[in-house]
Each structure stands twice: as structure tokens, then as C-alpha cells.
Design a protein around this motif. Structure first.
Motif, PDB file in Angstrom:
ATOM      1  N   VAL A   6       1.527  -1.139  -0.213  1.00  0.00           N
ATOM      2  CA  VAL A   6      -0.032  -0.316   0.351  1.00  0.00           C
ATOM      3  C   VAL A   6       1.387   1.414   0.080  1.00  0.00           C
ATOM      4  O   VAL A   6       2.327   1.316   0.778  1.00  0.00           O
ATOM      5  CB  VAL A   6      -1.027   0.253   1.203  1.00  0.00           C
ATOM      6  N   ASP A   7       1.014   1.893  -0.870  1.00  0.00           N
ATOM      7  CA  ASP A   7       1.423   3.248  -1.144  1.00  0.00           C
ATOM      8  C   ASP A   7       1.197   4.336  -0.075  1.00  0.00           C
ATOM      9  O   ASP A   7       2.109   4.948   0.192  1.00  0.00           O
ATOM     10  CB  ASP A   7       1.188   3.606  -2.785  1.00  0.00           C
ATOM     11  N   ALA A  35       3.319   5.076   2.962  1.00  0.00           N
ATOM     12  CA  ALA A  35       3.419   5.938   3.552  1.00  0.00           C
ATOM     13  C   ALA A  35       1.803   5.491   4.483  1.00  0.00           C
ATOM     14  O   ALA A  35       1.161   4.726   3.700  1.00  0.00           O
ATOM     15  CB  ALA A  35       3.184   7.161   3.013  1.00  0.00           C
ATOM     16  N   LEU A  36       0.916   7.008   5.723  1.00  0.00           N
ATOM     17  CA  LEU A  36       0.188   7.101   6.067  1.00  0.00           C
ATOM     18  C   LEU A  36      -0.253   8.228   6.421  1.00  0.00           C
ATOM     19  O   LEU A  36       0.864   9.325   6.373  1.00  0.00           O
ATOM     20  CB  LEU A  36       0.324   6.817   7.369  1.00  0.00           C
ATOM     21  N   LEU A  92      -0.950  14.088  10.520  1.00  0.00           N
ATOM     22  CA  LEU A  92       0.327  13.542  10.735  1.00  0.00           C
ATOM     23  C   LEU A  92       0.996  12.615   9.734  1.00  0.00           C
ATOM     24  O   LEU A  92      -0.212  11.857   9.345  1.00  0.00           O
ATOM     25  CB  LEU A  92       0.161  12.598  12.277  1.00  0.00           C
ATOM     26  N   VAL A  93       1.805  12.865   9.219  1.00  0.00           N
ATOM     27  CA  VAL A  93       1.987  11.781   7.763  1.00  0.00           C
ATOM     28  C   VAL A  93       3.480  10.721   8.419  1.00  0.00           C
ATOM     29  O   VAL A  93       4.002  11.497   9.435  1.00  0.00           O
ATOM     30  CB  VAL A  93       2.893  12.565   6.890  1.00  0.00           C
ATOM     31  N   ALA A  94       3.233   9.351   7.847  1.00  0.00           N
ATOM     32  CA  ALA A  94       4.273   9.159   8.824  1.00  0.00           C
ATOM     33  C   ALA A  94       4.617   8.316   7.038  1.00  0.00           C
ATOM     34  O   ALA A  94       3.873   7.992   6.184  1.00  0.00           O
ATOM     35  CB  ALA A  94       3.703   7.610   9.424  1.00  0.00           C
ATOM     36  N   TRP A  95       5.810   7.408   7.385  1.00  0.00           N
ATOM     37  CA  TRP A  95       6.579   7.323   5.889  1.00  0.00           C
ATOM     38  C   TRP A  95       7.615   5.798   6.953  1.00  0.00           C
ATOM     39  O   TRP A  95       8.379   5.902   7.372  1.00  0.00           O
ATOM     40  CB  TRP A  95       6.946   8.054   4.531  1.00  0.00           C
ATOM     41  N   GLY A 107       5.524  12.263  -2.578  1.00  0.00           N
ATOM     42  CA  GLY A 107       5.963  11.525  -2.081  1.00  0.00           C
ATOM     43  C   GLY A 107       6.519  10.514  -3.130  1.00  0.00           C
ATOM     44  O   GLY A 107       7.011  10.302  -3.879  1.00  0.00           O
ATOM     45  N   ARG A 108       8.003   9.521  -2.744  1.00  0.00           N
ATOM     46  CA  ARG A 108       8.671   9.261  -3.862  1.00  0.00           C
ATOM     47  C   ARG A 108       9.594   8.283  -3.337  1.00  0.00           C
ATOM     48  O   ARG A 108       9.576   8.433  -2.155  1.00  0.00           O
ATOM     49  CB  ARG A 108      10.451  10.202  -4.434  1.00  0.00           C
ATOM     50  N   SER A 109      10.019   7.989  -4.726  1.00  0.00           N
ATOM     51  CA  SER A 109      10.312   6.309  -4.119  1.00  0.00           C
ATOM     52  C   SER A 109      11.128   6.137  -5.192  1.00  0.00           C
ATOM     53  O   SER A 109      11.127   6.449  -6.516  1.00  0.00           O
ATOM     54  CB  SER A 109       9.719   4.778  -3.607  1.00  0.00           C
TER      55      SER A 109
END
Length: 117
Positions: A6-7, A35-36, A92-95, A107-109
Motif C-alpha cells: 500500500v503506497d 506511507a500513512l 500527521l504523515v509517516a513513511w 511522495g517519492r520512491s
């Protein structure tokens, strides 16, 4: 079910965010959820008392994720959450690791670009 990766998982369930997160802990720890974006209620929001935003941040950190809240990362983000003075709802973001998601919604990967509206 049925998803390997899940991206971005957006969680906004009016005070039950921690309950949702607890059900996906194995996927957070394994990196299956890259990421969330979690809704955080400001002190003026009617459901703010139902949410423990510091506990949410702690759970994400313990799952090996990097957190960002209002431009602050890690423990600094937790400190801001502990002194919640925001009005309305914020995020709140998390990765995980090499996957990066910032509060601007970029977002980048190696192969992924995510936009948050």
C-alpha cells in the motif's frame, strides 16, 4: 486483503484512528504500508478528546516509521502533538525508509509518486 503493498493509507475515522492502526501493525512493521496520512483533531474539534495523537505518533515510531507533523519530525513532532493548539483537523504523515512523503503531499520512491489532496 489482496494487496501486497500500500503506497499511501489515509486514516480519518473520527476518533478511532488508533483502533485502525492497531489492526495494521504487522503491515506497518513489515513495510507493506509505505506511507500513512492520519487525521489529527485540533483542540476545538468535538472528537479531540477521543483521540490520543501522541500515542498514535509513538506507535508509528515504534513500527519503524518516520513521522512529520507541521514540518517537525520524530520527537519534535510528538512534542507538538502533545501541546495541540491546532484548530480543526490537521494531518500527521509517516513513511518507511526510502519512501518519502512530506506534508505538501509529495511522495517519492524508486518507482512511485503519490499525491495527497
Amino acid at each position: 486483503r489482496g494487496f501486497r503493498i500500500v503506497d499511501l493509507l489515509r486514516i480519518h475515522v473520527v476518533g478511532a484512528e488508533m483502533s485502525v492502526l492497531q489492526t495494521v501493525i504487522p503491515r506497518l512493521r513489515s513495510g507493506q504500508i509505505r506511507a500513512l496520512a492520519v487525521a489529527i483533531f485540533g483542540f476545538t474539534y468535538q472528537n479531540a478528546r477521543r483521540q490520543d495523537s501522541v500515542a498514535i505518533a509513538r506507535l508509528l515510531l515504534e513500527a519503524g516509521m518516520t513521522i512529520d507533523y507541521e514540518g517537525l519530525r520524530g520527537r519534535d513532532a510528538m512534542e507538538r502533538l502533545a501541546h495541540n493548539v491546532a484548530k480543526g483537523t490537521s494531518t500527521l504523515v509517516a513513511w518507511h525508509g526510502s519512501y518519502y512523503l512530506n506534508t505538501a503531499g509529495e511522495g517519492r520512491s524508486n518507482e512511485t509518486m503519490v499525491e495527497v489532496e
